[in-house]
Motif scaffolding. Sequence first.
Motif, mmCIF file in Angstrom:
data_model
loop_
_atom_site.group_PDB
_atom_site.id
_atom_site.type_symbol
_atom_site.label_atom_id
_atom_site.label_comp_id
_atom_site.label_asym_id
_atom_site.label_seq_id
_atom_site.Cartn_x
_atom_site.Cartn_y
_atom_site.Cartn_z
ATOM 1 N N TYR A 39 0.848 -1.192 0.000
ATOM 2 C CA TYR A 39 0.000 0.000 0.000
ATOM 3 C C TYR A 39 0.878 1.235 0.000
ATOM 4 O O TYR A 39 1.952 1.222 0.573
ATOM 5 N N HIS A 40 0.359 2.299 -0.585
ATOM 6 C CA HIS A 40 1.090 3.548 -0.528
ATOM 7 C C HIS A 40 0.869 4.174 0.842
ATOM 8 O O HIS A 40 -0.219 4.105 1.394
ATOM 9 N N VAL A 41 1.922 4.770 1.371
ATOM 10 C CA VAL A 41 1.840 5.432 2.667
ATOM 11 C C VAL A 41 1.651 6.917 2.400
ATOM 12 O O VAL A 41 2.510 7.564 1.833
ATOM 13 N N GLY A 42 0.510 7.436 2.789
ATOM 14 C CA GLY A 42 0.184 8.812 2.422
ATOM 15 C C GLY A 42 -0.103 8.831 0.927
ATOM 16 O O GLY A 42 -0.110 7.784 0.280
ATOM 17 N N ARG A 43 -0.352 10.007 0.402
ATOM 18 C CA ARG A 43 -0.666 10.043 -1.017
ATOM 19 C C ARG A 43 -0.073 11.275 -1.675
ATOM 20 O O ARG A 43 0.417 12.170 -0.998
ATOM 21 N N ASP A 69 4.140 -3.242 5.563
ATOM 22 C CA ASP A 69 4.462 -3.236 6.990
ATOM 23 C C ASP A 69 3.501 -2.287 7.707
ATOM 24 O O ASP A 69 3.650 -1.067 7.627
ATOM 25 N N GLY A 70 2.513 -2.867 8.385
ATOM 26 C CA GLY A 70 1.487 -2.055 9.040
ATOM 27 C C GLY A 70 2.049 -1.168 10.136
ATOM 28 O O GLY A 70 1.585 -0.047 10.341
ATOM 29 N N THR A 71 3.074 -1.649 10.845
ATOM 30 C CA THR A 71 3.649 -0.851 11.928
ATOM 31 C C THR A 71 4.262 0.429 11.367
ATOM 32 O O THR A 71 3.996 1.531 11.855
ATOM 33 N N ALA A 81 3.707 1.780 8.366
ATOM 34 C CA ALA A 81 2.678 2.589 7.702
ATOM 35 C C ALA A 81 1.893 3.388 8.737
ATOM 36 O O ALA A 81 1.644 4.579 8.570
ATOM 37 N N HIS A 82 1.520 2.721 9.834
ATOM 38 C CA HIS A 82 0.744 3.397 10.867
ATOM 39 C C HIS A 82 1.519 4.562 11.457
ATOM 40 O O HIS A 82 1.003 5.659 11.619
ATOM 41 N N MET A 135 1.894 7.503 9.089
ATOM 42 C CA MET A 135 0.655 8.240 8.875
ATOM 43 C C MET A 135 0.154 8.888 10.163
ATOM 44 O O MET A 135 -0.756 9.690 10.136
ATOM 45 N N HIS A 136 0.733 8.483 11.302
ATOM 46 C CA HIS A 136 0.249 8.977 12.589
ATOM 47 C C HIS A 136 0.750 10.402 12.831
ATOM 48 O O HIS A 136 1.931 10.677 12.697
ATOM 49 N N PRO A 137 -0.162 11.312 13.186
ATOM 50 C CA PRO A 137 0.248 12.718 13.328
ATOM 51 C C PRO A 137 1.318 12.951 14.394
ATOM 52 O O PRO A 137 2.023 13.949 14.343
ATOM 53 N N LYS A 182 -4.281 17.905 3.055
ATOM 54 C CA LYS A 182 -4.556 17.812 1.637
ATOM 55 C C LYS A 182 -4.141 19.079 0.865
ATOM 56 O O LYS A 182 -4.473 20.176 1.271
ATOM 57 N N ASP A 218 -6.690 14.374 17.217
ATOM 58 C CA ASP A 218 -5.305 14.784 16.968
ATOM 59 C C ASP A 218 -4.407 13.591 16.664
ATOM 60 O O ASP A 218 -3.356 13.734 16.061
ATOM 61 N N ALA A 248 -5.468 10.803 15.028
ATOM 62 C CA ALA A 248 -6.102 9.935 14.034
ATOM 63 C C ALA A 248 -5.261 9.877 12.768
ATOM 64 O O ALA A 248 -4.651 10.857 12.364
ATOM 65 N N VAL A 249 -5.245 8.726 12.157
ATOM 66 C CA VAL A 249 -4.621 8.556 10.860
ATOM 67 C C VAL A 249 -5.639 8.999 9.816
ATOM 68 O O VAL A 249 -6.779 8.555 9.841
ATOM 69 N N GLU A 269 -9.455 -1.979 -1.352
ATOM 70 C CA GLU A 269 -8.120 -1.483 -1.030
ATOM 71 C C GLU A 269 -8.124 -0.780 0.325
ATOM 72 O O GLU A 269 -7.221 -0.970 1.132
ATOM 73 N N TYR A 306 -6.016 -2.052 3.454
ATOM 74 C CA TYR A 306 -5.070 -1.087 4.009
ATOM 75 C C TYR A 306 -5.290 -0.941 5.520
ATOM 76 O O TYR A 306 -4.369 -1.020 6.323
ATOM 77 N N THR A 338 -4.139 -3.844 7.562
ATOM 78 C CA THR A 338 -2.686 -3.774 7.772
ATOM 79 C C THR A 338 -2.344 -2.772 8.868
ATOM 80 O O THR A 338 -1.484 -3.030 9.718
ATOM 81 N N LEU A 339 -3.024 -1.627 8.858
ATOM 82 C CA LEU A 339 -2.752 -0.610 9.887
ATOM 83 C C LEU A 339 -3.150 -1.101 11.275
ATOM 84 O O LEU A 339 -2.450 -0.843 12.252
ATOM 85 N N ASP A 359 -3.142 -4.125 12.302
ATOM 86 C CA ASP A 359 -2.082 -5.066 12.664
ATOM 87 C C ASP A 359 -0.854 -4.296 13.175
ATOM 88 O O ASP A 359 -0.277 -4.619 14.206
ATOM 89 N N GLY A 360 -0.497 -3.228 12.465
ATOM 90 C CA GLY A 360 0.665 -2.435 12.868
ATOM 91 C C GLY A 360 0.443 -1.701 14.178
ATOM 92 O O GLY A 360 1.349 -1.578 15.001
ATOM 93 N N ALA A 361 -0.796 -1.213 14.378
ATOM 94 C CA ALA A 361 -1.076 -0.408 15.569
ATOM 95 C C ALA A 361 -1.219 -1.262 16.820
ATOM 96 O O ALA A 361 -1.029 -0.780 17.929
#
Lengths: 246, 222
Positions: free
Chosen positions: A105-109, A123-125, A127-128, A131-133, A194, B193, B195-196, B207, B211, B214-215, B217-219
């Motif tokens: 998956y793409h991370v961010g866009r 890798d979900g870890t 990616a999360h 993407m996490h602020p 965005k 604040d 949130a992904v 998708e 996606y 997967t997140l 799982d990662g979190a």
Amino acid sequence: MPKVESENAERLQKVLASAGVGSRRACEVLIAAGRVTVDGQRASLGDKVDPETAEIHVDGQRVVTNTKLVYIAMNKPRGVVSTMADERGREALADYVGDVNQRVYHVGRLDADSEGLLLLTNDGTLAHRLMHPSYEVPKTYRAEVAGPVPRAVGRQLLKGVELEDGPAKADAFKLVDAFGRTALIEIVLHEGRKHIVRRMFDEVGHPVSRLIRTAIGPIRLGDLKPGRTRRLTNAEVAALFKSVGG
Amino acid sequence: MSEQRCVVAVDGPSGSGKSTVSRRLAVALGARYLDTGAMYRAVTWAVLRDGIDPADADAVTKVADSVLLSVGTDPEAPHISVDGTPVDGPIRGSEVTAAVSPVAAVPAVRAKLVAQQREIIVAAGRIVVEGRDIGTVVAPDADLKVYLTASEAERGRRRSAETATDLAATVADLARRDKFDSSRKADPLRQADDAVVLDSTDMGIDEVVAYLTTLVDGATRR
């Protein structure tokens, strides 16, 4: 010390060696010296780990031992939408990724109109976290904007501008080149709202005509051609983990 | 990770794909599913049933206090009933849709439903919760918070395909509801604040679900 022993458990030095850290012997030395941690605990010689689930660090640097995890850098061309496969048949990322067995998956866009570095992973870890602020990895862009651009514009963007959805500011701003009515700017931001770069330049009266992302944290686009991808090196993956808290 | 406790909060404006994505995600995770919007709609249905003016906050609060909402959290077949009457169909009708915003803006109604939502979450343990204030109010300690969004044009396209209505009218209606929900005093729609943010404008449902799986799982790793 990892107590859990799954049926996939292998000797730690073997796992480290296959991840490219060094020879088994060299890895034994690292373990004996206490430089290796598994799931946050210091490892000792004789430990076994499951390479698919263990989180291993050597000298605080993440070593990815799960061979199913893929990390890809892509130079997204203009006009390609940020989805793996588009339901409406437009050109999408999967058309460029090629022979990857895992679903990534793409991370961010990046908007269809923008181009440059996009990271893809399963890798979900990672990616999360990316993407996490709370981690806010800096991203570098090259923007072609309507010129000429007076110095005050850079100062204004560094100080911050007020957008519709709140303030936004640049971490770094550099005039790279100016030609006629166009200026080439390098700008660094750590947030990903965005259209943020385009909106910031609109706000100061210098609309963007072309936008290329050249870096995400420690990962650089380099000379990757549009439409091409490459696997991240072990060192890049470690650096990326480091930028999001290890 | 199958039986581990796991709360996923999915917030976002209407037309972002929240409902479909949340249900499918719950199925993929072997989790329960809670649509908090349906609860506000069910109270609204009861308000209209009793002939109460949705703008009359005191009367609306009385209705909310007296009704018994039962919520089924099976993601394959979610259901909701008011005082024993199933209302899954009627709460999606245009009358309820037109009246739900003021009802959901009454603080006492929100307080009551949020309390019930928290009980459902605790009882389920492993659950995907969708709404507009989940990550900020209902489940601030969720394992993964997602703010699902899409461009206004795309959201309008999806909604109008879903309800077979005029595109321009749908876009206008979405904009009106977003504005109302974002500006209401009690728990306005806003992004947590931590949130992904997932912009699904260009992504397909499959998708987005894969996606998010997967997140999650990662979190939730350790």
